[in-house]
Design an enzyme around this catalytic site. Structure first.
Site, short mmCIF file in Angstrom:
data_model
loop_
_atom_site.label_atom_id
_atom_site.label_comp_id
_atom_site.label_asym_id
_atom_site.label_seq_id
_atom_site.Cartn_x
_atom_site.Cartn_y
_atom_site.Cartn_z
CD GLU A 417 69.90 -4.07 12.45
OE1 GLU A 417 70.61 -3.09 12.66
OE2 GLU A 417 70.29 -5.08 11.89
CD GLU A 511 70.94 -3.49 7.46
OE1 GLU A 511 71.95 -3.94 8.03
OE2 GLU A 511 70.36 -2.44 7.80
C1 CKU Z 1 74.90 -2.46 9.01
C2 CKU Z 1 72.86 -6.11 11.95
C3 CKU Z 1 73.48 -4.82 12.07
C4 CKU Z 1 72.72 -3.54 11.68
N1 CKU Z 1 72.90 -3.02 10.36
C5 CKU Z 1 72.50 -1.63 10.38
C6 CKU Z 1 73.16 -0.76 9.35
O1 CKU Z 1 72.89 0.60 9.58
C7 CKU Z 1 74.66 -1.01 9.36
O2 CKU Z 1 75.32 -0.14 8.49
C8 CKU Z 1 74.26 -3.32 10.04
C9 CKU Z 1 76.42 -2.78 8.96
O3 CKU Z 1 77.00 -2.67 7.88
O4 CKU Z 1 76.99 -3.11 9.98
#
Ligand code: CKU
Length: 598
Positions: A417, A511
């Site tokens: 990201e 994710e």
């Molecule tokens: C996760 C889209 C946001 C990025 N993503 C990275 C990760 O490290 C975070 O823990 C989101 C979250 O749970 O917000």
């Protein structure tokens, strides 16, 4: 990188012993240690375990959150053996370190998730006591990967302010080994495989010192010797090869031998899994057969242990992955301890190996920004971007060199990201993709996890990826709770756009998910309840199942994990399918059922 990153082994030519145990430690908030010669002995240390993430062992907050320089020290006795070299190997030191042996600087290393390996032969005293001192530092900045900043509080105290969503666990977090290796030795080897009918061709290349020829052999544990060759590169044919795959993670042994007329000069052995992996024609292919990835983004994270590697915890994690019918995880957001990959090799779990390129956006709540779509911070337009790129390149190199021979590693992830929406981002990433491609002997597919701003129309880097990986929070950061039906529509719109952009590349989700407090139940659901986590996953799966280019679903996260404290986090991120203690939340049963059939 000068020294071999090969994981050590014991035989008649090589051995090692562990320096794990109680070391001395001392914080150095004013960075005076080196000037005051702490490398000759720490002035007022306390006893502390190695390996360990130091934070959660302390009972006071200042020490838990300590940020700045800190020192470790231990002593060891070394019997005389001048025929071999002495190698000191830290599994990792987070995030940077200078190492002294008997008060003399032996080396330094930037990057907290790959081994620090030093030939300390010139500095050791044989038949004598020796001292190792480590000056470590865990500050974050915009050239370190992972990225962040360091706040200075009014009393002068430093505080890590990560641009990422996990606790800045630090210290000597992996084992420390003292290794003896022959002076003429194997330094490294590459393998890459080709399937030919029922046979496999294992192409290999070795890097060694000295002039004696090297022999390479492949053994099967029951069938014995399968192939042999002599020379620094060549091909070994394994007849009727038993391929490595999740249902049958067959491992051969590869053996390297250097001999002269008196006997063995060096011997090295490692597991060898024979498999191919490709991304093409809208699918992922393992050994020429399509494979759908089911599993998790994970963290190295546990109560008190922080990121310290532990066999019992790792084995529990693998047991949970098998129970739930998963076949894959991403090492979000950094390369894990090497033992994770060895276990995955032997248990048949696939790994997407990720470099610590996370937090590449100026935001202390980057997860919210990344989830909902924040404004550009022009991260890749800064004056320090070249230094960042160099650190990124080195971390990539160390990850690929360390992990390239694991059959479990099917792909490398070059970023998580970053802002990828302007040309400078592409200028930054393109050479890194090219470099990674040039050094991976198996030419594995490369990818990077895209944030929500990185859409088919905006992303300047997605075409660098062999398969596209999306982090998407429809139903959580985007239109959560009662608005989930709107989220579903938006999600479908975005997927329709991807369909036009992929040109035969498969796409996976790296994710998606919803924070869920394990004690919370509510009918009808509300966000944070166990019921909502299930509903959110059900909606996401409904959409994904309508697009045949979706070839993997790695949910966020395997287990609840520690983050920096703040108003958006209830003592950590609660998106786990398992609690931090590795007990299933309700959604685990949904996944188990789904993945049984997938
Ligand atoms: C996760 C889209 C946001 C990025 N993503 C990275 C990760 O490290 C975070 O823990 C989101 C979250 O749970 O917000």
């Amino acid at each position: 990188m000068n020294e071999s990153l090969l994981y050590p082994c014991i035989n008649s030519c090589r051995d090692f012993h562990s320096l794990d145990g109680m070391w001395k430690m001392q914080f150095d908030p004013d960075s005076v240690g080196q000037k005051e010669n702490w490398q000759d002995g720490l002035p007022s240390p306390f006893a502390f375990p190695v390996p360990a993430s130091f934070a959660d062992i302390f009972t006071d907050k200042e020490k838990r959150d300590y940020c700045g320089d800190f020192w470790y020290e231990t002593r060891f006795h070394l019997d005389a053996d001048t025929t071999r070299d002495v190698i000191l190997r830290f599994g990792s030191i987070t995030h940077r370190a200078t190492i002294f042996v008997n008060g003399i600087k032996a080396g330094e290393h930037e990057g907290g998730f790959t081994p620090v390996v030093l030939d300390i032969t010139p500095y050791v005293r044989f038949d004598n006591k020796n001292r190792i001192s480590v000056l470590a530092n865990n500050e974050l900045n915009e050239t370190s990967i992972p990225c962040g900043t360091t706040k200075i509080l009014p009393d002068g105290r430093k505080l890590a302010a990560p641009y990422f969503d996990f606790f800045n666990y630090s210290g000597i977090q992996r084992s420390v080994l003292l290794i003896r290796v022959p002076k003429e030795r194997l330094i490294d080897y590459d393998t890459d495989m080709e399937l030919q009918g029922n046979d496999a061709l294992v192409h290999y290349r070795v890097k060694k010192t000295g002039d004696h020829p090297i022999t390479v052999e492949i053994y099967d544990k029951t069938l014995g010797l399968m192939a042999r060759n002599t020379g620094e590169e060549g091909t070994l044919r394994v007849k009727d090869a038993e391929l490595w795959e999740p249902e049958n993670p067959h491992l051969y042994t590869i053996v390297f031998l250097i001999k002269d007329e008196h006997g063995f000069i060096d011997k090295f052995r490692a597991d060898l899994g024979i498999r191919t992996f490709e991304a093409r024609d809208g699918k992922l292919w393992l050994n020429g057969k399509p494979i759908f990835l089911k599993g998790f983004g994970k963290h190295e994270d546990f109560e008190i242990m922080g990121r310290t590697f532990s066999y019992p915890i790792a084995m529990r994690d693998f047991a949970c992955m098998k129970w739930i019918n998963a076949n894959c995880f991403r090492t979000s957001h950094y390369p894990y301890a090497e033992e994770w990959y060895q276990l995955a090799d032997s248990l048949g779990i696939l790994i997407i190996d990720e470099v610590p390129a996370v937090g590449m956006m100026r935001s202390l709540m980057n997860f919210a920004t990344a989830g909902t779509g924040g404004k550009e911070t022009k991260f890749f337009c800064s004056d320090t971007v070249q230094q960042l790129q160099e650190n990124h390149r080195r971390a990539l190199e160390e990850m690929i060199v360390r992990d390239k021979n694991h059959p479990s590693v099917i792909a490398f992830s070059i970023y998580n990201e970053p802002e990828t929406t302007y040309p400078e981002a592409r200028e930054y990433f393109k050479p890194l993709f090219e470099y990674a491609r040039s050094i991976d002997p198996q030419k594995r597919p490369l990818t990077g996890a895209q944030l929500i701003n990185s859409t088919p129309n905006t992303c300047q880097c997605q075409d660098l990826c062999d398969f596209v990986s999306l982090n998407r929070y429809y139903g959580w950061y985007v239109m959560g709770g009662s608005e989930i039906s709107v989220a579903e529509k938006l999600f479908r719109q975005e997927m329709d756009e991807w369909k036009e952009t992929l040109h035969g590349r498969p796409l996976i989700f790296t994710e998606f998910g919803a924070d869920t407090y394990s004690a919370e139940h509510k009918l009808p659901s509300v966000m944070w309840s166990q019921e909502y986590q299930r509903e959110c996953y059900e909606m996401n799966f409904r959409v994904m199942d309508d697009y045949d280019f979706v070839q993997g679903e790695l949910v966020w996260n395997f287990a609840d994990f520690q983050t920096t404290e703040g108003i958006m986090r209830v003592n950590g991120n609660k998106k786990g399918i398992f609690t931090r203690n590795r007990q299933p939340k309700d959604a685990a049963y949904l996944l188990k059922k789904r993945w049984e059939k997938k």
